[in-house]
Scaffold this motif. Structure first.
Motif, PDB file in Angstrom:
ATOM      1  N   ASP A  91      39.125  37.973  38.740  1.00 57.61           N
ATOM      2  CA  ASP A  91      38.353  37.647  37.539  1.00 57.61           C
ATOM      3  C   ASP A  91      39.149  36.758  36.600  1.00 57.61           C
ATOM      4  OD1 ASP A  91      36.105  39.022  38.230  1.00 57.61           O
ATOM      5  OD2 ASP A  91      36.615  40.845  37.138  1.00 57.61           O
ATOM      6  N   THR A  92      40.451  37.014  36.524  1.00 54.40           N
ATOM      7  CA  THR A  92      41.305  36.312  35.569  1.00 54.40           C
ATOM      8  C   THR A  92      41.741  34.937  36.067  1.00 54.40           C
ATOM      9  OG1 THR A  92      42.158  38.510  35.136  1.00 54.40           O
ATOM     10  CG2 THR A  92      43.284  36.700  34.038  1.00 54.40           C
ATOM     11  N   MET A  93      41.787  34.764  37.380  1.00 55.20           N
ATOM     12  CA  MET A  93      42.268  33.491  37.929  1.00 55.20           C
ATOM     13  C   MET A  93      41.359  32.335  37.563  1.00 55.20           C
ATOM     14  SD  MET A  93      43.626  34.256  41.817  1.00 55.20           S
ATOM     15  CE  MET A  93      43.740  32.533  42.314  1.00 55.20           C
ATOM     16  N   ASP A  94      41.944  31.122  37.530  1.00 53.29           N
ATOM     17  CA  ASP A  94      41.117  29.928  37.350  1.00 53.29           C
ATOM     18  C   ASP A  94      40.170  29.805  38.540  1.00 53.29           C
ATOM     19  OD1 ASP A  94      42.381  29.299  35.060  1.00 53.29           O
ATOM     20  OD2 ASP A  94      43.633  27.713  35.895  1.00 53.29           O
ATOM     21  N   ASN A  95      38.924  29.457  38.241  1.00 55.15           N
ATOM     22  CA  ASN A  95      37.931  29.416  39.311  1.00 55.15           C
ATOM     23  C   ASN A  95      38.279  28.430  40.408  1.00 55.15           C
ATOM     24  OD1 ASN A  95      36.205  31.275  38.021  1.00 55.15           O
ATOM     25  ND2 ASN A  95      35.690  29.650  36.587  1.00 55.15           N
ATOM     26  N   ASP A  96      38.850  27.277  40.004  1.00 55.50           N
ATOM     27  CA  ASP A  96      39.143  26.274  41.021  1.00 55.50           C
ATOM     28  C   ASP A  96      40.260  26.758  41.948  1.00 55.50           C
ATOM     29  OD1 ASP A  96      40.710  26.113  38.730  1.00 55.50           O
ATOM     30  OD2 ASP A  96      41.195  24.018  39.031  1.00 55.50           O
ATOM     31  N   ASP A  97      41.247  27.451  41.378  1.00 58.23           N
ATOM     32  CA  ASP A  97      42.325  27.974  42.217  1.00 58.23           C
ATOM     33  C   ASP A  97      41.801  29.055  43.150  1.00 58.23           C
ATOM     34  OD1 ASP A  97      44.424  26.415  41.208  1.00 58.23           O
ATOM     35  OD2 ASP A  97      44.522  27.675  39.431  1.00 58.23           O
ATOM     36  N   LEU A 105      39.072  31.149  54.553  1.00 60.13           N
ATOM     37  CA  LEU A 105      38.960  32.533  54.999  1.00 60.13           C
ATOM     38  C   LEU A 105      37.616  32.792  55.694  1.00 60.13           C
ATOM     39  CD1 LEU A 105      40.484  34.363  51.927  1.00 60.13           C
ATOM     40  CD2 LEU A 105      41.610  33.572  53.999  1.00 60.13           C
ATOM     41  N   SER A 106      37.574  33.861  56.469  1.00 65.76           N
ATOM     42  CA  SER A 106      36.329  34.212  57.146  1.00 65.76           C
ATOM     43  C   SER A 106      35.336  34.752  56.116  1.00 65.76           C
ATOM     44  CB  SER A 106      36.610  35.287  58.194  1.00 65.76           C
ATOM     45  OG  SER A 106      36.983  36.482  57.544  1.00 65.76           O
ATOM     46  N   PRO A 107      34.034  34.604  56.379  1.00 61.50           N
ATOM     47  CA  PRO A 107      33.021  35.085  55.440  1.00 61.50           C
ATOM     48  C   PRO A 107      33.202  36.567  55.086  1.00 61.50           C
ATOM     49  CG  PRO A 107      31.996  33.768  57.166  1.00 61.50           C
ATOM     50  CD  PRO A 107      33.435  33.926  57.544  1.00 61.50           C
ATOM     51  N   GLU A 108      33.609  37.397  56.091  1.00 54.37           N
ATOM     52  CA  GLU A 108      33.792  38.833  55.809  1.00 54.37           C
ATOM     53  C   GLU A 108      34.918  39.026  54.795  1.00 54.37           C
ATOM     54  OE1 GLU A 108      34.367  37.905  59.367  1.00 54.37           O
ATOM     55  OE2 GLU A 108      32.199  37.594  59.201  1.00 54.37           O
ATOM     56  N   LYS A 109      36.035  38.311  55.033  1.00 56.35           N
ATOM     57  CA  LYS A 109      37.198  38.425  54.148  1.00 56.35           C
ATOM     58  C   LYS A 109      36.789  38.004  52.732  1.00 56.35           C
ATOM     59  CE  LYS A 109      41.547  39.117  53.351  1.00 56.35           C
ATOM     60  NZ  LYS A 109      41.999  40.500  53.341  1.00 56.35           N
ATOM     61  N   ILE A 110      36.043  36.918  52.630  1.00 58.19           N
ATOM     62  CA  ILE A 110      35.622  36.433  51.320  1.00 58.19           C
ATOM     63  C   ILE A 110      34.786  37.480  50.599  1.00 58.19           C
ATOM     64  CG2 ILE A 110      34.187  34.721  50.106  1.00 58.19           C
ATOM     65  CD1 ILE A 110      35.019  32.657  52.117  1.00 58.19           C
ATOM     66  N   SER A 111      33.786  38.022  51.293  1.00 56.76           N
ATOM     67  CA  SER A 111      32.925  38.962  50.578  1.00 56.76           C
ATOM     68  C   SER A 111      33.688  40.235  50.215  1.00 56.76           C
ATOM     69  CB  SER A 111      31.642  39.253  51.355  1.00 56.76           C
ATOM     70  OG  SER A 111      31.965  39.752  52.625  1.00 56.76           O
ATOM     71  N   SER A 112      34.676  40.620  51.053  1.00 54.20           N
ATOM     72  CA  SER A 112      35.436  41.816  50.688  1.00 54.20           C
ATOM     73  C   SER A 112      36.308  41.542  49.464  1.00 54.20           C
ATOM     74  CB  SER A 112      36.282  42.307  51.869  1.00 54.20           C
ATOM     75  OG  SER A 112      37.548  41.715  51.862  1.00 54.20           O
ATOM     76  N   LEU A 113      36.822  40.324  49.356  1.00 52.63           N
ATOM     77  CA  LEU A 113      37.632  39.997  48.176  1.00 52.63           C
ATOM     78  C   LEU A 113      36.758  39.907  46.929  1.00 52.63           C
ATOM     79  CD1 LEU A 113      40.150  37.330  49.522  1.00 52.63           C
ATOM     80  CD2 LEU A 113      40.705  39.570  48.591  1.00 52.63           C
ATOM     81  N   LEU A 114      35.601  39.269  47.071  1.00 53.19           N
ATOM     82  CA  LEU A 114      34.738  39.080  45.903  1.00 53.19           C
ATOM     83  C   LEU A 114      34.093  40.394  45.459  1.00 53.19           C
ATOM     84  CD1 LEU A 114      32.947  35.681  46.676  1.00 53.19           C
ATOM     85  CD2 LEU A 114      34.968  36.104  45.312  1.00 53.19           C
ATOM     86  N   ALA A 115      34.059  41.391  46.368  1.00 53.05           N
ATOM     87  CA  ALA A 115      33.378  42.654  46.074  1.00 53.05           C
ATOM     88  C   ALA A 115      33.865  43.293  44.772  1.00 53.05           C
ATOM     89  CB  ALA A 115      33.578  43.619  47.240  1.00 53.05           C
ATOM     90  N   GLY A 116      35.189  43.225  44.540  1.00 52.59           N
ATOM     91  CA  GLY A 116      35.732  43.894  43.352  1.00 52.59           C
ATOM     92  C   GLY A 116      35.562  43.113  42.068  1.00 52.59           C
ATOM     93  N   MET A 117      35.029  41.885  42.166  1.00 53.67           N
ATOM     94  CA  MET A 117      34.951  41.030  40.981  1.00 53.67           C
ATOM     95  C   MET A 117      33.701  41.307  40.153  1.00 53.67           C
ATOM     96  SD  MET A 117      36.111  37.233  42.236  1.00 53.67           S
ATOM     97  CE  MET A 117      35.970  36.485  40.604  1.00 53.67           C
ATOM     98  N   LYS A 118      33.739  40.872  38.885  1.00 56.44           N
ATOM     99  CA  LYS A 118      32.540  40.915  38.057  1.00 56.44           C
ATOM    100  C   LYS A 118      31.503  40.003  38.668  1.00 56.44           C
ATOM    101  CE  LYS A 118      34.774  41.457  33.564  1.00 56.44           C
ATOM    102  NZ  LYS A 118      35.342  40.533  32.590  1.00 56.44           N
ATOM    103  N   LYS A 119      30.233  40.391  38.530  1.00 54.10           N
ATOM    104  CA  LYS A 119      29.149  39.597  39.127  1.00 54.10           C
ATOM    105  C   LYS A 119      29.186  38.152  38.661  1.00 54.10           C
ATOM    106  CE  LYS A 119      25.484  41.789  41.415  1.00 54.10           C
ATOM    107  NZ  LYS A 119      25.087  43.124  40.933  1.00 54.10           N
ATOM    108  N   GLU A 120      29.281  37.951  37.324  1.00 52.97           N
ATOM    109  CA  GLU A 120      29.145  36.571  36.821  1.00 52.97           C
ATOM    110  C   GLU A 120      30.318  35.693  37.272  1.00 52.97           C
ATOM    111  OE1 GLU A 120      29.383  39.294  35.030  1.00 52.97           O
ATOM    112  OE2 GLU A 120      30.515  39.039  33.160  1.00 52.97           O
TER     113      GLU A 120
END
Lengths: 452, 452
Positions: A91-97, A105-120
């Motif tokens: 959430d805190t990282m710059d979006n572009d980074d 990354l694989s789609p599964e890895k991406i969704s698992s990483l994004l899972a913990g983030m705020k929706k917006e």
């Protein structure tokens, strides 16, 4: 405290505070360091201290740290953090980074990483990742301060103060209308010298220079470089403000693009750096070399078709490496001028004709100079004036051809929207090798009866 | 008004306002343009309108305009302005840009230009020009905001407001002590969130990253790139704050250095761009080509010393271009990896050994692959297994040698503080040509009795 310490001393100090579990001391050291330095220290830390090091960092510092690590280490750190903390850090990282981190990354890895983030936040990142790589949209961040065109100067300054902590640069505020369309830009300076009750619309600069999200990153870099901007706004097709691209990202783009040009010019294939593994580096370089091997055989075939001529005057072989080397070289010189020139120039018809005409002139001058020189040398060496003349005339012609090939071919490729740098390795080298051998042996065969 | 006009329409509009002598209208158009665009319009303007165009501009706009013109046009504009106005314009220009403008001029011309300037401004420029070209000192500007360490936050904010118009970037304020030594840095953000009566010394960041004025511009660029700074402070040997180098200048440096690397790698000599005149371009490229001509003759001499061998097996000539081309190419590939790697890496002993070992491995792998391949092809083509073996073994050896030469030579040059990119054109190409021919004909001569 650590003001005058070397990096090694600082690392030792940090290890000590980790061993003794002194978090306060640890934080006071880290407080004085830049993210880049923290990342280098983390890299050098013995493995057994790494977990506690990460535990001692707060979310902001973790986000800063991760942005400075290489991809492998980034994923290693995120694994150590666990899902919940990972979400906060992302959430805190710059979006572009973050988009760059998720890139391959694989789609599964991406969704698992994004899972913990705020929706917006995760929505923003996914939006960025929808733009093709190497475009302005992919590079942009949403850490900008925008204001409405109906704000008063006082309201604008208030908003600036609130967002000061968050924004990437403070010198400019972007002005949007009701539909979030970009309609102007106001400098911090203009705000300071205006009346507090003045409306932003009246003091803003209307001709905003912006780039569409789909624009190639190299072109966006050219805009920032030209205008000496610290950031450039990125807009949608409907001119809605989407984000900004900042100059520090552009600096990375420029270095990356220069490296790509050099890789292509030296035919070293996909990016190889100091860390690339042996097999990977060999694998990436081999395709070009095998291609060049076959190209070399084409040259061999040409020579073999002049076997009779060569058999009668073996001395012709002595000048072969010189002629093909020179032709290849003048072609590469022209190519380099064109490829780098295109980095900072637009190519209109006038420029194009002037350039080709100039390079023809250059080819003629260097051809005459080198041709005369080699005629004299060849005559003195082999004691045969006709042989000297054959070598000299061949060199004159091949240098003109080589120079023009090195100029015209990349320009044609550029017009066809193919990266001209790619032309070097195979195309120009082959063509120039073949041109030069055919010219040389053609002329030599024609005058064969005079040479012997 | 001109928001949606094309550049051509704007130019026509400007010419109209000049013809009709409407200064107000002229100014309202210019107000909406960026300096870069104004400069392009000035370039395209018919000569008869140029003088009035300049007359209509105020000092600030003139200074902005001049910074975006090429050198020739800059001097032409200053000539048109006359001494008094020139002095005012030069006072307003950024010091680093002015130093660049004065760079290659004769001492008489420089003193005549500086004559109209304010004493203190001309002193600053002369100080900058005392630093060697391509150093941080030469690039720096004094348009920074500095504060004393005993200021209160309130005083600091006051000073920032006053200098907002003048400073290049506003995100950071540099903190100096009584002797103007750089002791800290404060972000605008920290000022906003601190108590107005807090003393700057207590909230500043003490471990300031700065560069000495004598530092090479490429190294300064690396610092800014690493730390993602918008500007980096430049200090004297005594740590006195002299100025800042801003990221927009660094962007130009990075592009320039990349161009220089490519020029050297392609042996195209001193900078040639789209505007360089034919004779100048030919003159700059000739030295390398003449050098390469003599290098080519060395190869010829080697071949001629194996004349007997060649006479007996003319087929050996068929594989010559392939072997020397491949060796040259693998050397250039390694060289490119080293040269660009050094842009973003420090070179310690570990990195060095790892790199050489890696490239040896790469040479071995590509040597084996290409060697086996060419042995088979040569055998099939010429129907002579021994000839195939000779060509294959030669290629294996020359590829290993070529790869190592392309790695080790630039690293040695780098250690000797010689720019490794320069190594390409002459050094690596020669050595690899000579290595490959000696290896090839050496092996061929040894097995000559078996081939025939």
């Amino acid at each position: 405290m650590i003001k005058n310490m070397t990096e090694n001393q600082i690392t030792l100090h940090i290890i000590k505070s980790l061993k003794e579990n002194k978090k306060k001391e640890f934080e006071s050291i880290l407080d004085e360091l830049q993210p880049y330095d923290i990342a280098r220290i983390y890299d050098d830390l013995p493995d057994k201290h790494k977990t506690r090091f990460l535990l001692f960092l707060n979310t902001d510092l973790l986000a800063d740290l991760i942005q400075e690590l290489n991809k492998e280490t980034q994923l290693e750190v995120l694994n150590k953090l666990g899902i919940e903390k990972t979400g906060k850090v992302l959430d805190t990282m710059d979006n572009d980074d973050l988009a760059t981190l998720l890139d391959d990354l694989s789609p599964e890895k991406i969704s698992s990483l994004l899972a913990g983030m705020k929706k917006e936040e995760s929505k923003i990142v996914q939006d960025i990742m929808n733009y093709p790589p190497e475009t302005a949209g992919r590079l942009m961040t949403n850490r900008l301060v925008w204001i409405r065109n109906y704000y008063s100067v006082k309201e604008a300054v208030e908003k600036l103060k609130i967002f000061a902590e968050f924004a990437e640069t403070l010198n400019y505020l972007y002005v949007v209308d009701q539909e979030r369309k970009l309609v102007g830009v106001v400098s911090y300076r203009d705000l300071l010298i205006s009346e507090p009750n003045e409306i932003v619309r009246n003091i803003m600069f209307e001709r905003v220079i912006s780039v569409p999200a789909a624009m190639d990153q190299e072109e966006a870099a050219r805009m920032i470089e030209r205008y000496d901007f610290l950031a450039i706004p990125v807009v949608s097709e409907e001119n809605v403000l989407l984000g900004i691209v900042t100059v520090d990202d552009i600096l990375d783009v420029v270095i990356q693009e220069a490296n790509e040009d050099i890789e292509k010019l030296s035919a070293s294939g996909k990016s190889i750096d100091f860390e690339t593994k042996t097999f990977v580096a060999a694998y990436r370089r081999l395709p070009w070399l095998i291609l060049l091997l076959f190209i070399g055989l084409v040259s061999g075939k040409i020579i073999s078709s002049y076997q009779e001529t060569l058999n009668q005057v073996v001395a012709l072989a002595f000048f072969m490496p010189m002629i093909s080397g020179m032709t290849g070289n003048t072609g590469t010189q022209s190519l380099a001028v064109v490829v780098r020139g295109l980095v900072s120039h637009d190519l209109d018809k006038g420029t194009l004709l002037r350039l080709v005409w100039r390079e023809f002139g250059v080819g003629l001058i260097i051809g005459l100079t080198c041709g005369v020189l080699i005629s004299i040398i060849a005559y003195l060496w082999q004691g045969n004036a006709i042989l000297g003349l054959v070598v000299g005339v061949s060199l004159l012609l091949t240098l003109i051809i080589g120079t023009l090939a090195g100029t015209v071919i990349p320009l044609i490729l550029y017009r066809l929207n193919i990266d001209p740098a790619i032309a070097s390795g195979p195309l120009i080298t082959t063509l120039n090798d073949i041109f030069s051998l055919v010219t040389y042996f053609g002329i030599a065969s024609a005058f064969l009866h005079l040479i012997i």
